[in-house]
Scaffold this active site. Sequence first.
Site, PDB file in Angstrom:
ATOM      1  N   SER A 131      -1.523  -3.618   5.669  1.00 38.71           N
ATOM      2  CA  SER A 131      -2.475  -4.000   5.205  1.00 38.71           C
ATOM      3  C   SER A 131      -3.413  -5.737   5.915  1.00 38.71           C
ATOM      4  O   SER A 131      -4.245  -5.696   5.095  1.00 38.71           O
ATOM      5  CB  SER A 131      -0.779  -5.774   5.010  1.00 38.71           C
ATOM      6  OG  SER A 131      -0.268  -4.694   4.189  1.00 38.71           O
ATOM      7  N   ARG A 132      -3.499  -4.647   7.003  1.00 36.18           N
ATOM      8  CA  ARG A 132      -4.331  -5.638   8.421  1.00 36.18           C
ATOM      9  C   ARG A 132      -5.763  -4.831   8.206  1.00 36.18           C
ATOM     10  O   ARG A 132      -6.701  -5.504   7.950  1.00 36.18           O
ATOM     11  CB  ARG A 132      -4.374  -5.851   9.356  1.00 36.18           C
ATOM     12  CG  ARG A 132      -2.761  -7.417   9.547  1.00 36.18           C
ATOM     13  CD  ARG A 132      -3.136  -7.634  11.373  1.00 36.18           C
ATOM     14  NE  ARG A 132      -1.907  -8.460  11.212  1.00 36.18           N
ATOM     15  CZ  ARG A 132      -0.466  -8.259  11.546  1.00 36.18           C
ATOM     16  NH1 ARG A 132      -0.043  -7.152  11.354  1.00 36.18           N
ATOM     17  NH2 ARG A 132      -0.251  -9.298  11.729  1.00 36.18           N
ATOM     18  N   HIS A 174       1.073  -0.740   0.130  1.00 37.39           N
ATOM     19  CA  HIS A 174      -0.355   0.112  -0.052  1.00 37.39           C
ATOM     20  C   HIS A 174       0.574   1.633  -0.192  1.00 37.39           C
ATOM     21  O   HIS A 174       1.549   1.107  -0.029  1.00 37.39           O
ATOM     22  CB  HIS A 174      -0.997  -0.356   1.211  1.00 37.39           C
ATOM     23  CG  HIS A 174      -0.362  -0.071   2.532  1.00 37.39           C
ATOM     24  ND1 HIS A 174       0.637   0.652   3.387  1.00 37.39           N
ATOM     25  CD2 HIS A 174      -0.798  -1.601   3.223  1.00 37.39           C
ATOM     26  CE1 HIS A 174       1.283   0.263   4.547  1.00 37.39           C
ATOM     27  NE2 HIS A 174       0.431  -1.019   4.101  1.00 37.39           N
ATOM     28  N   GLU A 175       0.093   2.182   0.403  1.00 36.94           N
ATOM     29  CA  GLU A 175       1.176   3.406  -0.426  1.00 36.94           C
ATOM     30  C   GLU A 175       2.501   3.972   0.685  1.00 36.94           C
ATOM     31  O   GLU A 175       2.987   4.544   1.052  1.00 36.94           O
ATOM     32  CB  GLU A 175       0.197   5.174  -0.385  1.00 36.94           C
ATOM     33  CG  GLU A 175      -0.819   5.181  -1.231  1.00 36.94           C
ATOM     34  CD  GLU A 175       0.372   5.818  -2.356  1.00 36.94           C
ATOM     35  OE1 GLU A 175       1.442   6.316  -2.278  1.00 36.94           O
ATOM     36  OE2 GLU A 175      -0.264   5.081  -3.401  1.00 36.94           O
ATOM     37  N   GLY A 176       1.788   2.960   2.281  1.00 37.61           N
ATOM     38  CA  GLY A 176       2.964   3.012   3.320  1.00 37.61           C
ATOM     39  C   GLY A 176       4.229   2.757   2.963  1.00 37.61           C
ATOM     40  O   GLY A 176       4.865   2.496   3.334  1.00 37.61           O
ATOM     41  N   HIS A 177       4.422   1.410   2.060  1.00 41.84           N
ATOM     42  CA  HIS A 177       5.233   0.550   2.007  1.00 41.84           C
ATOM     43  C   HIS A 177       5.657   1.246   0.563  1.00 41.84           C
ATOM     44  O   HIS A 177       6.888   1.723   0.020  1.00 41.84           O
ATOM     45  CB  HIS A 177       5.160  -0.722   1.030  1.00 41.84           C
ATOM     46  CG  HIS A 177       3.681  -1.540   2.217  1.00 41.84           C
ATOM     47  ND1 HIS A 177       2.723  -2.256   2.007  1.00 41.84           N
ATOM     48  CD2 HIS A 177       4.490  -2.376   3.086  1.00 41.84           C
ATOM     49  CE1 HIS A 177       2.624  -2.704   3.106  1.00 41.84           C
ATOM     50  NE2 HIS A 177       3.600  -3.512   3.592  1.00 41.84           N
ATOM     51  N   ASP A 206       5.437   0.968  12.884  1.00 40.52           N
ATOM     52  CA  ASP A 206       5.979  -0.124  13.806  1.00 40.52           C
ATOM     53  C   ASP A 206       6.992   0.163  14.244  1.00 40.52           C
ATOM     54  O   ASP A 206       8.084  -0.099  14.346  1.00 40.52           O
ATOM     55  CB  ASP A 206       5.843  -1.399  12.763  1.00 40.52           C
ATOM     56  CG  ASP A 206       4.993  -1.741  11.709  1.00 40.52           C
ATOM     57  OD1 ASP A 206       4.397  -2.678  12.558  1.00 40.52           O
ATOM     58  OD2 ASP A 206       5.443  -2.054  10.756  1.00 40.52           O
TER      59      ASP A 206
HETATM   60  P1  AMP Z   1       5.507  -5.257   6.349  1.00 42.44           P
HETATM   61  O1  AMP Z   1       4.793  -5.820   5.107  1.00 42.44           O
HETATM   62  O2  AMP Z   1       3.741  -4.581   7.629  1.00 42.44           O
HETATM   63  O3  AMP Z   1       6.244  -5.804   7.287  1.00 42.44           O
HETATM   64  O4  AMP Z   1       5.445  -3.780   6.469  1.00 42.44           O
HETATM   65  C1  AMP Z   1       6.891  -3.615   5.714  1.00 42.44           C
HETATM   66  C2  AMP Z   1       7.363  -1.589   5.534  1.00 42.44           C
HETATM   67  O5  AMP Z   1       6.651  -1.362   5.651  1.00 42.44           O
HETATM   68  C3  AMP Z   1       7.756  -1.920   7.298  1.00 42.44           C
HETATM   69  O6  AMP Z   1       8.970  -1.311   7.529  1.00 42.44           O
HETATM   70  C4  AMP Z   1       6.649  -0.768   8.586  1.00 42.44           C
HETATM   71  O7  AMP Z   1       7.093  -0.487   9.457  1.00 42.44           O
HETATM   72  C5  AMP Z   1       6.726  -0.443   6.982  1.00 42.44           C
HETATM   73  N1  AMP Z   1       5.450   0.549   7.431  1.00 42.44           N
HETATM   74  C6  AMP Z   1       3.739  -0.625   7.042  1.00 42.44           C
HETATM   75  N2  AMP Z   1       2.461  -0.086   6.622  1.00 42.44           N
HETATM   76  C7  AMP Z   1       3.675   1.245   6.995  1.00 42.44           C
HETATM   77  C8  AMP Z   1       2.656   2.820   7.492  1.00 42.44           C
HETATM   78  N3  AMP Z   1       1.456   2.970   7.222  1.00 42.44           N
HETATM   79  N4  AMP Z   1       3.403   4.021   7.009  1.00 42.44           N
HETATM   80  C9  AMP Z   1       5.041   3.720   6.701  1.00 42.44           C
HETATM   81  N5  AMP Z   1       5.376   2.630   6.655  1.00 42.44           N
HETATM   82  C10 AMP Z   1       4.184   1.981   6.976  1.00 42.44           C
END
Ligand code: AMP
Length: 275
Positions: free
Chosen positions: A184-185, A32-35, A148
Site C-alpha cells: 500500500s505504501r 492490492h493484488e497481494g491482499h 512481512d
Molecule cells: P497490510 O494491509 O499491509 O497490513 O497487509 C495485510 C496482509 O497482506 C498481511 O498479511 C501482509 O503480509 C499481506 N501482504 C501485503 N503485501 C503483500 C504482498 N505483496 N504479497 C503478499 N501478501 C502481502
Amino acid sequence: MILAKTVEQVRRFRAKLGKKSLGFVPTMGDLHEGHLSLIRRSRKENDATAVSIFVNPTQFNDAKDFKLYRRDNVNDIAALKEEKVDLLFLPSVNEMYPKEFQTEVEVKDLTRGLCGPFRPGHFKGVTTVVAMLFNIVRPDRAYFGMKDFQQLKVIERMVKDLHIPVKIVPCPTMRETSEVALSSRNRRLSELDHARAIQFAKALKRVKEQIRPGRAIDAAKITKEFLSRSGLRKMDVDYLEIIDPETLTPVKRAGKKTRVTAAVWIGETRLIDNR
Ligand code: AMP
C-alpha cells in the site's frame, strides 16, 4: 457480503456458520493484488472467508505515517464484493479500543531485531490487535503474507504461546513485473522514487542469488555490493540482514531456508522486503 462494524455483528455471523470452516485475512485496507492473493487462497481452502480492514493506530510508531496511510473504503468494498468475500469487518477505533482498554500482547525475542528497534511499539500493536481479531472472528485459518516476514513469525509465535486455535497460513509475496513487492505504501512513491524502489528490489534479488546453501556469508561484502547496486545511501538503509527464518538472527553460513531481509527509506517512504 455482510458488512460488520461491530464485534456483535461478527459474533452473529460466526455463530450462524456453525461447523463450517472460516478463513480470515486481516488487513489495513487500500487493497492490492497481494491482499487479493491471500483472499483467493482463503476462499479455496474454507467454506467462508472474512476480511478485516482496520488501520490500527497502536502499531504506528510514527504519527505522520498513520495520518498519511491511504484509506479507500469505497474501492476496497467493491474489490471484496468482486472476490465474493462473505464478511467484511470494518470496526471503528472506538469499537476496538474503548476508553477503558488496557491490555497488551507482546512477543519478546522475535521483536528485538530487524524492524523492532526502528519501530518501537509496532509489533506490540500488531500482536495485540491480531489477538483481538482472532478472538472476535474465531477463524479456523488465517492468511498472512511473507512480505512481512517478521510479522508472520511473530504471529506464529503468539498463536503457539497463547494456544490460540487457528492455523496460520503463510502466503508468497506478490510482486510487480519490475520485482518491486506490492505494498500500500508504494502508492505514495513518485515516479522517480518508484524507479529507486525497482533498483532496491533488484539489488535485494541479487543478494539472494549470491547466497548458496552451505557457503559462508561475508556480510560486509554483501552490504557494500547491495549499497552500490541499489543506489541507496547507508543512512537510507535501516538494515540488510541475512537471517535464520526461525530465530530471525543473523547467520554466518547459509542454509536452504536462510532469508535475506531489508528495510530501506525511499524518500519519505519506508519499504521492507525479503527473499
Ligand atoms: P497490510 O494491509 O499491509 O497490513 O497487509 C495485510 C496482509 O497482506 C498481511 O498479511 C501482509 O503480509 C499481506 N501482504 C501485503 N503485501 C503483500 C504482498 N505483496 N504479497 C503478499 N501478501 C502481502
